[in-house]
Enzyme design. Structure first.
Site, PDB file in Angstrom:
ATOM      1  N   LEU A  55      11.091 -20.691  -4.174  1.00  0.00           N
ATOM      2  CA  LEU A  55      10.108 -19.797  -3.561  1.00  0.00           C
ATOM      3  C   LEU A  55       8.826 -19.883  -4.368  1.00  0.00           C
ATOM      4  O   LEU A  55       8.861 -19.908  -5.596  1.00  0.00           O
ATOM      5  CB  LEU A  55      10.617 -18.350  -3.564  1.00  0.00           C
TER       6      LEU A  55
ATOM      7  N   HIS B  40       3.148   3.341  -9.035  1.00  0.00           N
ATOM      8  CA  HIS B  40       2.983   1.920  -9.328  1.00  0.00           C
ATOM      9  C   HIS B  40       4.248   1.348  -9.977  1.00  0.00           C
ATOM     10  O   HIS B  40       4.621   0.197  -9.708  1.00  0.00           O
ATOM     11  CB  HIS B  40       1.778   1.708 -10.246  1.00  0.00           C
TER      12      HIS B  40
ATOM     13  N   ASP C 298       0.832  -1.198   0.000  1.00  0.00           N
ATOM     14  CA  ASP C 298       0.000   0.000   0.000  1.00  0.00           C
ATOM     15  C   ASP C 298       0.870   1.253   0.000  1.00  0.00           C
ATOM     16  O   ASP C 298       1.945   1.279   0.602  1.00  0.00           O
ATOM     17  CB  ASP C 298      -0.885  -0.007   1.253  1.00  0.00           C
TER      18      ASP C 298
END
Length: 236
Positions: free
Chosen positions: A129, A35, A18
Site C-alpha cells: 500500500l 486529534h 474532519d
C-alpha cells in the site's frame, strides 16, 4: 493486517479527515484529545484499505490553512505527527506500506522534514500500500508550485499538456483518486487535490473522524461500486 483482497474497487482512495475537534468538544475534552483519537482512526483506515485491495490511500492530515489555528493547537498537531511517525513507522514498514509525503514539509522545521524524508526512503521499496500523507498541503498552492517547476524546467507554453503538467505536481507518479471520503457531514473539498479530483467520486458521511472505522470504509466502497463513472462522457 489482513491480506489484501483481489482488486475490484477503487485503486486510490483519498480521505478528508474532519471532525476531530467537534468529537472532543462533544465529549467535553480538549481538542488535542480528538486529534489523538483521530490517529487511531488512521490506523483503522490503513487496515481497511489493505483488506479491500486499495493500493493508494491519501490522507489530508494537515492543511496549509491549519497554520492559522491557535499556536497551542498547531503545536499539539505537530507533536502528534512526530509521535505517530516514530511509533508507527516500523510497523508500517514491516507490513509493506510505502510512505509518501506531499505538501510544504519544510514548514515543520528541518528536523521533522528530515524525519519525513528518511521515512520515505526507508519504505520506498514497499508495494502493499502506498500511504500518502498531505502535510501543510493546499491544492491551489500545489498547482502554482507545479507551474513554477514547469517554467524552471524550461517547458514552453505550447508544449505543456494536462499529461506532462501532472509530472510537476506533488503527486507525480501516483494515479488520481477514484474515491474521496469526507467525514463530519461537511460537503466540500476544502482545497484538497484540486487537480487530481477532477473525476473522482465523492462520498460524504456525518461520522466524525475519530469514530470512522472499517465498516464506514466498506460502506463507502459499496456506494462507489454502485456508481457509473463516465469521466465527462454522455450516457449512451
Amino acid at each position: 493486517m489482513a491480506d489484501a483482497a483481489s482488486h475490484s474497487g477503487p485503486l486510490h482512495v483519498a480521505i478528508i479527515m474532519d471532525g476531530n475537534g467537534r468529537w472532543a468538544t462533544a465529549k467535553g475534552l480538549p481538542r488535542v484529545a480528538g486529534h489523538r483519537e483521530g490517529a487511531k482512526a488512521v490506523r483503522r483506515a490503513i487496515e481497511a484499505a489493505v483488506t479491500n485491495g486499495v493500493r493508494y490511500l491519501t490522507l489530508f492530515a494537515f492543511s496549509s490553512e491549519n497554520w492559522q489555528r491557535p499556536a497551542g493547537e498547531v503545536q499539539d498537531l505537530t507533536f502528534l505527527l512526530k509521535h505517530y511517525l516514530r511509533s508507527e513507522l516500523a510497523e508500517l514498514h514491516a507490513e509493506g506500506v510505502q510512505l509518501k509525503v506531499i505538501g510544504e514539509r519544510e514548514r515543520f522545521g528541518p528536523a521533522l522534514a528530515k524525519e519525513l524524508e528518511e521515512a520515505e526512503r526507508k519504505t520506498a521499496n514497499n508495494k502493499r500500500l502506498t500511504l500518502v500523507l498531505a502535510l501543510s498541503y493546499g491544492g491551489r498552492a500545489e498547482i502554482v508550485a507545479a507551474a513554477r517547476r514547469a517554467i524552471t524546467a524550461g517547458m514552453k507554453p505550447e508544449d505543456l499538456t494536462e499529461q506532462n503538467f501532472s509530472d510537476f505536481l506533488f503527486t507525480a507518479g501516483i494515479p488520481d483518486p477514484d474515491l474521496v471520503i469526507r467525514t463530519s457531514g461537511e460537503q466540500r473539498v476544502s482545497n484538497f487535490l484540486l487537480w487530481q479530483l477532477a473525476y473522482a467520486e465523492i462520498w460524504f458521511t456525518k461520522v466524525l473522524w475519530p469514530d470512522f472505522c472499517a465498516q464506514h470504509f466498506a460502506m463507502a466502497l459499496e456506494d462507489y461500486a454502485g456508481r457509473e463513472r463516465r469521466f465527462g462522457a454522455r450516457p449512451i
